[in-house]
Design a protein around this motif. Structure first.
Motif, PDB file in Angstrom:
ATOM      1  N   LEU A 143      11.025  19.200  35.111  1.00  0.00           N
ATOM      2  CA  LEU A 143      10.253  20.124  35.935  1.00  0.00           C
ATOM      3  C   LEU A 143      10.860  21.523  35.954  1.00  0.00           C
ATOM      4  CD1 LEU A 143       9.498  17.831  39.007  1.00  0.00           C
ATOM      5  CD2 LEU A 143       8.058  18.273  37.013  1.00  0.00           C
ATOM      6  N   GLN A 144      12.043  21.679  35.352  1.00  0.00           N
ATOM      7  CA  GLN A 144      12.747  22.969  35.381  1.00  0.00           C
ATOM      8  C   GLN A 144      12.907  23.589  33.996  1.00  0.00           C
ATOM      9  OE1 GLN A 144      16.355  22.818  37.992  1.00  0.00           O
ATOM     10  NE2 GLN A 144      15.864  20.658  38.121  1.00  0.00           N
ATOM     11  N   THR A 145      12.250  23.032  32.991  1.00  0.00           N
ATOM     12  CA  THR A 145      12.497  23.467  31.616  1.00  0.00           C
ATOM     13  C   THR A 145      11.644  24.674  31.248  1.00  0.00           C
ATOM     14  OG1 THR A 145      10.925  21.770  30.870  1.00  0.00           O
ATOM     15  CG2 THR A 145      13.265  21.234  30.783  1.00  0.00           C
ATOM     16  N   PHE A 146      11.742  25.729  32.063  1.00  0.00           N
ATOM     17  CA  PHE A 146      11.083  26.989  31.753  1.00  0.00           C
ATOM     18  C   PHE A 146      12.065  27.886  30.990  1.00  0.00           C
ATOM     19  CE2 PHE A 146       8.879  25.379  35.448  1.00  0.00           C
ATOM     20  CZ  PHE A 146       7.551  25.698  35.216  1.00  0.00           C
ATOM     21  N   GLY A 147      11.535  28.945  30.385  1.00  0.00           N
ATOM     22  CA  GLY A 147      12.398  29.969  29.818  1.00  0.00           C
ATOM     23  C   GLY A 147      12.811  29.756  28.386  1.00  0.00           C
ATOM     24  N   GLY A 148      12.114  28.898  27.644  1.00  0.00           N
ATOM     25  CA  GLY A 148      12.478  28.716  26.243  1.00  0.00           C
ATOM     26  C   GLY A 148      13.761  27.922  26.094  1.00  0.00           C
ATOM     27  N   PRO A 149      14.292  27.821  24.866  1.00  0.00           N
ATOM     28  CA  PRO A 149      15.466  26.982  24.626  1.00  0.00           C
ATOM     29  C   PRO A 149      16.691  27.396  25.421  1.00  0.00           C
ATOM     30  CG  PRO A 149      14.989  28.395  22.726  1.00  0.00           C
ATOM     31  CD  PRO A 149      13.808  28.474  23.637  1.00  0.00           C
ATOM     32  N   ALA A 150      16.882  28.701  25.625  1.00  0.00           N
ATOM     33  CA  ALA A 150      18.042  29.154  26.391  1.00  0.00           C
ATOM     34  C   ALA A 150      18.002  28.600  27.809  1.00  0.00           C
ATOM     35  CB  ALA A 150      18.102  30.680  26.411  1.00  0.00           C
ATOM     36  N   GLY A 151      16.849  28.756  28.466  1.00  0.00           N
ATOM     37  CA  GLY A 151      16.722  28.250  29.822  1.00  0.00           C
ATOM     38  C   GLY A 151      16.806  26.739  29.891  1.00  0.00           C
ATOM     39  N   GLN A 152      16.210  26.055  28.919  1.00  0.00           N
ATOM     40  CA  GLN A 152      16.216  24.600  28.918  1.00  0.00           C
ATOM     41  C   GLN A 152      17.617  24.042  28.705  1.00  0.00           C
ATOM     42  OE1 GLN A 152      13.434  24.266  25.750  1.00  0.00           O
ATOM     43  NE2 GLN A 152      11.737  24.990  26.995  1.00  0.00           N
ATOM     44  N   ILE A 153      18.352  24.626  27.781  1.00  0.00           N
ATOM     45  CA  ILE A 153      19.729  24.182  27.541  1.00  0.00           C
ATOM     46  C   ILE A 153      20.588  24.460  28.769  1.00  0.00           C
ATOM     47  CG2 ILE A 153      21.793  24.627  26.145  1.00  0.00           C
ATOM     48  CD1 ILE A 153      19.822  25.177  23.790  1.00  0.00           C
ATOM     49  N   ALA A 154      20.350  25.606  29.412  1.00  0.00           N
ATOM     50  CA  ALA A 154      21.119  25.942  30.604  1.00  0.00           C
ATOM     51  C   ALA A 154      20.862  24.955  31.742  1.00  0.00           C
ATOM     52  CB  ALA A 154      20.794  27.361  31.053  1.00  0.00           C
ATOM     53  N   VAL A 155      19.610  24.510  31.881  1.00  0.00           N
ATOM     54  CA  VAL A 155      19.286  23.522  32.914  1.00  0.00           C
ATOM     55  C   VAL A 155      20.057  22.227  32.667  1.00  0.00           C
ATOM     56  CG1 VAL A 155      17.463  22.016  33.800  1.00  0.00           C
ATOM     57  CG2 VAL A 155      17.034  24.456  33.509  1.00  0.00           C
ATOM     58  N   MET A 156      20.057  21.740  31.424  1.00  0.00           N
ATOM     59  CA  MET A 156      20.803  20.518  31.110  1.00  0.00           C
ATOM     60  C   MET A 156      22.299  20.729  31.258  1.00  0.00           C
ATOM     61  SD  MET A 156      18.691  18.749  27.962  1.00  0.00           S
ATOM     62  CE  MET A 156      18.382  20.236  27.006  1.00  0.00           C
ATOM     63  N   GLN A 157      22.783  21.897  30.861  1.00  0.00           N
ATOM     64  CA  GLN A 157      24.197  22.241  31.026  1.00  0.00           C
ATOM     65  C   GLN A 157      24.604  22.132  32.497  1.00  0.00           C
ATOM     66  OE1 GLN A 157      26.739  23.899  28.925  1.00  0.00           O
ATOM     67  NE2 GLN A 157      28.034  23.851  30.734  1.00  0.00           N
ATOM     68  N   THR A 203       4.786  27.605  30.933  1.00  0.00           N
ATOM     69  CA  THR A 203       4.796  26.184  31.259  1.00  0.00           C
ATOM     70  C   THR A 203       6.147  25.593  30.896  1.00  0.00           C
ATOM     71  OG1 THR A 203       3.825  25.680  29.093  1.00  0.00           O
ATOM     72  CG2 THR A 203       2.320  25.880  30.959  1.00  0.00           C
ATOM     73  N   PRO A 204       6.551  24.492  31.546  1.00  0.00           N
ATOM     74  CA  PRO A 204       7.821  23.865  31.174  1.00  0.00           C
ATOM     75  C   PRO A 204       7.742  23.244  29.785  1.00  0.00           C
ATOM     76  CG  PRO A 204       6.618  22.482  32.728  1.00  0.00           C
ATOM     77  CD  PRO A 204       5.867  23.789  32.627  1.00  0.00           C
ATOM     78  N   GLY A 205       8.902  23.028  29.188  1.00  0.00           N
ATOM     79  CA  GLY A 205       8.951  22.378  27.890  1.00  0.00           C
ATOM     80  C   GLY A 205       9.094  23.361  26.748  1.00  0.00           C
ATOM     81  N   PRO A 206       9.180  22.843  25.525  1.00  0.00           N
ATOM     82  CA  PRO A 206       9.406  23.687  24.351  1.00  0.00           C
ATOM     83  C   PRO A 206       8.258  24.666  24.103  1.00  0.00           C
ATOM     84  CG  PRO A 206       9.852  21.377  23.856  1.00  0.00           C
ATOM     85  CD  PRO A 206       9.190  21.412  25.197  1.00  0.00           C
ATOM     86  N   LEU A 207       8.604  25.854  23.625  1.00  0.00           N
ATOM     87  CA  LEU A 207       7.601  26.874  23.343  1.00  0.00           C
ATOM     88  C   LEU A 207       6.663  26.458  22.216  1.00  0.00           C
ATOM     89  CD1 LEU A 207       6.511  29.706  23.896  1.00  0.00           C
ATOM     90  CD2 LEU A 207       8.235  30.597  22.316  1.00  0.00           C
ATOM     91  N   ILE A 208       7.132  25.592  21.314  1.00  0.00           N
ATOM     92  CA  ILE A 208       6.292  25.155  20.198  1.00  0.00           C
ATOM     93  C   ILE A 208       5.070  24.385  20.705  1.00  0.00           C
ATOM     94  CG2 ILE A 208       7.427  22.934  19.819  1.00  0.00           C
ATOM     95  CD1 ILE A 208       6.166  25.407  17.129  1.00  0.00           C
ATOM     96  N   MET A 209       5.058  24.067  22.000  1.00  0.00           N
ATOM     97  CA  MET A 209       3.894  23.416  22.595  1.00  0.00           C
ATOM     98  C   MET A 209       2.635  24.267  22.456  1.00  0.00           C
ATOM     99  SD  MET A 209       3.174  20.534  24.175  1.00  0.00           S
ATOM    100  CE  MET A 209       4.618  19.935  25.060  1.00  0.00           C
ATOM    101  N   VAL A 210       2.797  25.530  22.092  1.00  0.00           N
ATOM    102  CA  VAL A 210       1.635  26.392  21.876  1.00  0.00           C
ATOM    103  C   VAL A 210       0.703  25.814  20.815  1.00  0.00           C
ATOM    104  CG1 VAL A 210       2.764  27.839  20.130  1.00  0.00           C
ATOM    105  CG2 VAL A 210       0.897  28.782  21.486  1.00  0.00           C
ATOM    106  N   VAL A 211       1.233  25.004  19.906  1.00  0.00           N
ATOM    107  CA  VAL A 211       0.367  24.408  18.885  1.00  0.00           C
ATOM    108  C   VAL A 211      -0.670  23.487  19.520  1.00  0.00           C
ATOM    109  CG1 VAL A 211       2.154  24.598  17.107  1.00  0.00           C
ATOM    110  CG2 VAL A 211       1.958  22.473  18.421  1.00  0.00           C
TER     111      VAL A 211
END
Length: 452
Positions: free
Chosen positions: A24-38, A298-306
């Protein structure tokens, strides 16, 4: 120390709850997503050590596809085996998939609604602040020596000024890491440790190895199952709806793009846009930009645009199906063929990568890649800032240098004000990510509801 492959490092239900909250917090592209898991897995819950986390991230950066989701699969596999990886990877994309499905339908029905546009305009600056925070956090933990700082700067310059392909940047960083490790191994001792913050030891410490033994038999079984799961839906739509249907075309096309998305979504989106707009005619150039904006918020990977691309393409050419049924099938099929390969790559490669944990040459190369990734993410943050704060950019070229430069006279005052507010809430007030997003969304809507 080894991690037993047959037992859970943490209770499975506890892991599911944690991955759901992370999703639910995976906003902001890979940088933000990795930071959330970190923050969640390394700093708060202490489930995995910092160097173990970085080692997994380094491997995921080498793979095609969304590295943040692959990192979730890898860590889920370490914590709870195959079912842990499946749950972590699925939950990572599920909220974004559902949100983008809803937003795609909203776009079809009310694409010109001013309030909807303002809502997204408010969220974009919040995402920019979150990405900025994530870049700083990743840099602090990865750039532990001036050499790594130089590597990150060089990666940023190579991408931003010279348009060097991402795979070449990664290869050069890996080569530099190995070379410097041979000549000055002390560089790689800076910042090493088991957290360094005085907290309790992580459940998976930095020197732990997974017990799973890689073998040709196991790899063959995983490959066979993975390929069947990946391709059966594509074969089914080709058989039932025809090889010339939009669904077959989307299944084949996006299966191919899943294998070439090195360097994050931006690296492949130009190709996707060109083919989807000019060759297949699934949407217009303006709609491709709007789809990217929806995926950014939206949350999740940006490639979801496909998924948005496939939704519109199938809605407009559903064949024997109704437009809405066609749109749903196209979106779900595209999501399937985009993310299933990620599970295959991790389950195939992770046991082998675990055995390379203490291989100093490989670790040095991967550490070099990690440093360059800071520059890559910074370049993406720069790109996002340009397109959030400015209404127009132009290409500036001088000799070998080529860079996209914003037109300073085209600054968006509303986006600038909301961005400043988001930065204050993020860095000064240290408010949670979801609160910042919510307030910025309300500020965006307020710009059209207030008189004047």
């Amino acid at each position: 120390m080894t991690i037993e492959a047959t037992r859970d490092v943490i209770p499975f239900r506890q892991a599911v709850r944690a991955w759901f909250l992370i999703s639910l917090q995976t906003f902001g592209g890979p940088a933000g997503q990795i930071a959330v898991m970190q923050r969640t897995l390394v700093e708060e819950k202490r489930w995995i050590g910092q160097q173990r986390f970085n080692h997994a991230l380094n491997y995921c950066m080498l793979l095609p596809g969304p590295e943040a989701q692959q990192l979730a699969i890898y860590v889920g596999w370490l914590l709870n085996g195959t079912r842990g990886g499946l749950v972590a990877g699925t939950l990572f994309v599920l909220p974004g998939m559902l949100a983008l499905l809803a937003l795609s339908a909203v776009y079809i029905l009310w694409q010109d609604t001013t309030v909807v546009t303002a809502l997204f305009a408010g969220i974009a600056p919040a995402v920019l602040a979150i990405v900025a925070q994530a870049v700083i956090r990743v840099a602090r933990r990865s750039l532990t020596h001036p050499f790594f700082v130089a590597l990150a700067v060089a990666a940023f310059a190579a991408l931003a000024l010279f348009a060097v392909p991402f795979p070449l940047v990664v290869a050069a960083a890996a080569l530099a890491g190995r070379l410097v490790h041979r000549l000055a191994p002390h560089v790689f001792k800076a910042g090493n440790g088991h957290g360094g913050d005085g907290g309790p030891a992580p459940l998976i410490p930095d020197d732990a190895l997974h017990h799973a033994q890689p073998s040709r038999r196991s790899a063959g079984r995983i490959l066979a199952v993975g390929l069947v799961v990946w391709w059966v839906p594509v074969a089914a739509v080709a058989l039932l709806l025809g090889t010339d249907s939009v669904f077959t075309a989307q299944g084949l096309f996006f299966s191919g793009t899943a294998l070439v998305t090195f360097g994050g979504a931006y690296a492949v989106l130009a190709y996707v846009a060109q083919r989807a707009v000019e060759v297949y005619g699934w949407l217009t150039p303006g709609e491709m930009v709007r789809g990217l904006a929806l995926a950014e918020t939206t949350p999740g990977p940006l490639i979801m645009v496909v998924q948005f691309v496939a939704f519109l393409g199938a809605y407009r050419d559903p064949g024997a199906l109704t437009p809405w049924a066609g749109a749903l099938l196209g979106a779900l099929l595209t999501t399937w063929v985009t993310f299933v390969p990620c599970f295959l790559f991790i389950f195939l490669g992770a046991p082998y990568v675990e055995k390379l944990r203490h291989n100093t040459a490989i670790s040095a190369a991967l550490t070099g890649i990690t440093a360059s990734v800071v520059g890559v993410i910074a370049n993406l943050a720069f790109y996002f800032a340009e397109h959030t704060l400015f209404g127009r950019t132009f290409t500036w070229a001088w000799g070998p240098f080529t860079v996209q430069v914003p037109e300073l006279g085209k600054v968006d005052p509303v986006a600038l004000v909301i961005t400043v507010a988001a930065l204050v809430m993020t860095f000064a007030l240290k408010w949670p990510m979801l609160r910042v997003l919510g307030i910025c969304a309300l500020l965006g809507v307020g710009t059209v509801l207030l008189p004047g």
